[in-house]
Motif scaffolding. Structure first.
Motif, PDB file in Angstrom:
ATOM      1  N   ALA A  32     -71.837   9.822  61.405  1.00  0.00           N
ATOM      2  CA  ALA A  32     -71.402   9.726  62.799  1.00  0.00           C
ATOM      3  C   ALA A  32     -72.277  10.600  63.691  1.00  0.00           C
ATOM      4  CB  ALA A  32     -69.942  10.126  62.932  1.00  0.00           C
ATOM      5  N   CYS A  33     -72.559  11.822  63.237  1.00  0.00           N
ATOM      6  CA  CYS A  33     -73.417  12.725  64.012  1.00  0.00           C
ATOM      7  C   CYS A  33     -74.818  12.136  64.164  1.00  0.00           C
ATOM      8  CB  CYS A  33     -73.493  14.089  63.340  1.00  0.00           C
ATOM      9  SG  CYS A  33     -72.002  15.086  63.504  1.00  0.00           S
ATOM     10  N   LEU A  34     -75.330  11.563  63.098  1.00  0.00           N
ATOM     11  CA  LEU A  34     -76.668  10.970  63.126  1.00  0.00           C
ATOM     12  C   LEU A  34     -76.720   9.816  64.120  1.00  0.00           C
ATOM     13  CD1 LEU A  34     -79.414  11.256  61.673  1.00  0.00           C
ATOM     14  CD2 LEU A  34     -78.604   9.563  60.019  1.00  0.00           C
ATOM     15  N   LEU A  35     -75.727   8.946  64.062  1.00  0.00           N
ATOM     16  CA  LEU A  35     -75.689   7.792  64.959  1.00  0.00           C
ATOM     17  C   LEU A  35     -75.503   8.219  66.412  1.00  0.00           C
ATOM     18  CD1 LEU A  35     -73.453   5.414  62.817  1.00  0.00           C
ATOM     19  CD2 LEU A  35     -75.902   5.158  63.244  1.00  0.00           C
ATOM     20  N   VAL A  36     -74.608   9.164  66.631  1.00  0.00           N
ATOM     21  CA  VAL A  36     -74.351   9.638  67.991  1.00  0.00           C
ATOM     22  C   VAL A  36     -75.592  10.319  68.568  1.00  0.00           C
ATOM     23  CG1 VAL A  36     -73.057  11.364  69.318  1.00  0.00           C
ATOM     24  CG2 VAL A  36     -71.851   9.820  67.775  1.00  0.00           C
ATOM     25  N   GLY A  37     -76.250  11.135  67.748  1.00  0.00           N
ATOM     26  CA  GLY A  37     -77.447  11.821  68.220  1.00  0.00           C
ATOM     27  C   GLY A  37     -78.557  10.861  68.585  1.00  0.00           C
ATOM     28  N   VAL A  38     -78.783   9.844  67.743  1.00  0.00           N
ATOM     29  CA  VAL A  38     -79.831   8.865  68.011  1.00  0.00           C
ATOM     30  C   VAL A  38     -79.463   8.002  69.214  1.00  0.00           C
ATOM     31  CG1 VAL A  38     -81.070   6.880  67.068  1.00  0.00           C
ATOM     32  CG2 VAL A  38     -80.602   8.852  65.624  1.00  0.00           C
ATOM     33  N   ALA A 158     -68.478   5.444  51.123  1.00  0.00           N
ATOM     34  CA  ALA A 158     -67.295   4.871  51.777  1.00  0.00           C
ATOM     35  C   ALA A 158     -67.068   5.504  53.139  1.00  0.00           C
ATOM     36  CB  ALA A 158     -66.066   5.067  50.883  1.00  0.00           C
ATOM     37  N   GLY A 159     -67.226   6.820  53.208  1.00  0.00           N
ATOM     38  CA  GLY A 159     -67.056   7.500  54.485  1.00  0.00           C
ATOM     39  C   GLY A 159     -68.120   7.108  55.485  1.00  0.00           C
ATOM     40  N   ALA A 160     -69.369   7.008  55.041  1.00  0.00           N
ATOM     41  CA  ALA A 160     -70.480   6.681  55.939  1.00  0.00           C
ATOM     42  C   ALA A 160     -70.372   5.273  56.490  1.00  0.00           C
ATOM     43  CB  ALA A 160     -71.804   6.862  55.202  1.00  0.00           C
TER      44      ALA A 160
END
Length: 229
Positions: A32-38, A158-160
């Motif tokens: 989530a952090c990776l997607l939000v940051g990008v 599963a979480g990702a």
């Protein structure tokens, strides 16, 4: 003949529970952090999704490897301690009997009863008695590297998938908020399930995981806005 009483305590879940909760929590938060940051850096939708998939694969492999190495190290330490204890039993059985007796006396038994308990347990399984009561090694806490690695990788994946699926379906205008809301709701549910499985208090577990995860996503989003194109 009296029926044998059997109890299933939740502490027996601690091995797989720890690895699974850690993996799923990391999968949700890191992806989530990776997607939000990008997304905050104004990347196009295809780049966002590719970044998420790469993060899922890399994270799952990292979790599995790290968990396997860590737990295997614990397993090696346990085996070394048991080998040392076995050698001590072979070299000086009476001294080991006195040592076990002393342990039981410190737990509240008098000398006579402590000595009798030590005698009976060592006659049944001397190494097992010392492993459990001297070293603190039991079947509940025994390290299982492969189980921990598989649980970590599977739970991370599963979480990702949660933020990744949301990112693939959410409208562009609501992409960041959709990912954040989905991640926090999933983490709250995960905290609730973990607390229930482990017999812990639900509210502190849910509050802890959502607060720190929200902070992590806020920091990452800020970094994306700051350094984005």
């Amino acid at each position: 003949m009296a029926k044998r009483h059997h109890e299933q305590h939740r502490i027996e879940n601690i091995g797989w529970l720890r690895a699974s909760v850690l993996g799923a929590n990391d999968g949700i938060v890191s992806t989530a952090c990776l997607l939000v940051g990008v997304a905050a850096a104004h990347a196009d939708h295809r780049t966002i999704l590719l970044t998420g998939v790469a993060g899922l694969v890399a994270g799952a492999m990292s979790m599995a490897t790290g968990e396997y190495v860590s737990v295997h190290s614990q397993s090696d330490s346990e085996k070394a301690a048991l080998a040392e204890e076995s050698a001590e039993l072979a070299a000086d059985y009476p001294a080991e009997h006195r040592e076990l007796t002393s342990i039981y006396m410190h737990r509240g038994l008098d000398l006579a009863l402590a000595g009798k308990v030590a005698t009976e347990l060592m006659a049944h399984d001397a190494l097992g008695a010392h492993a459990r009561d001297e070293l603190g090694i039991s079947h509940i806490s025994t390290a299982r590297p492969l189980q921990a690695a598989v649980a970590s990788a599977a739970s991370f994946s599963a979480g990702a998938l949660v933020p990744l699926i949301v990112a693939s379906l959410a409208p562009a205008d609501y992409l960041i908020s959709s990912i954040e809301v989905a991640a926090l709701l999933s983490l709250a549910l995960l905290g609730w399930l973990a607390a229930k499985a482990g017999g812990a208090r639900v509210l502190p577990a849910v509050a802890r995981v959502t607060f720190w995860s929200a902070l992590a996503m806020a920091v990452t989003s800020g970094a994306g806005y700051l350094f984005g194109t």
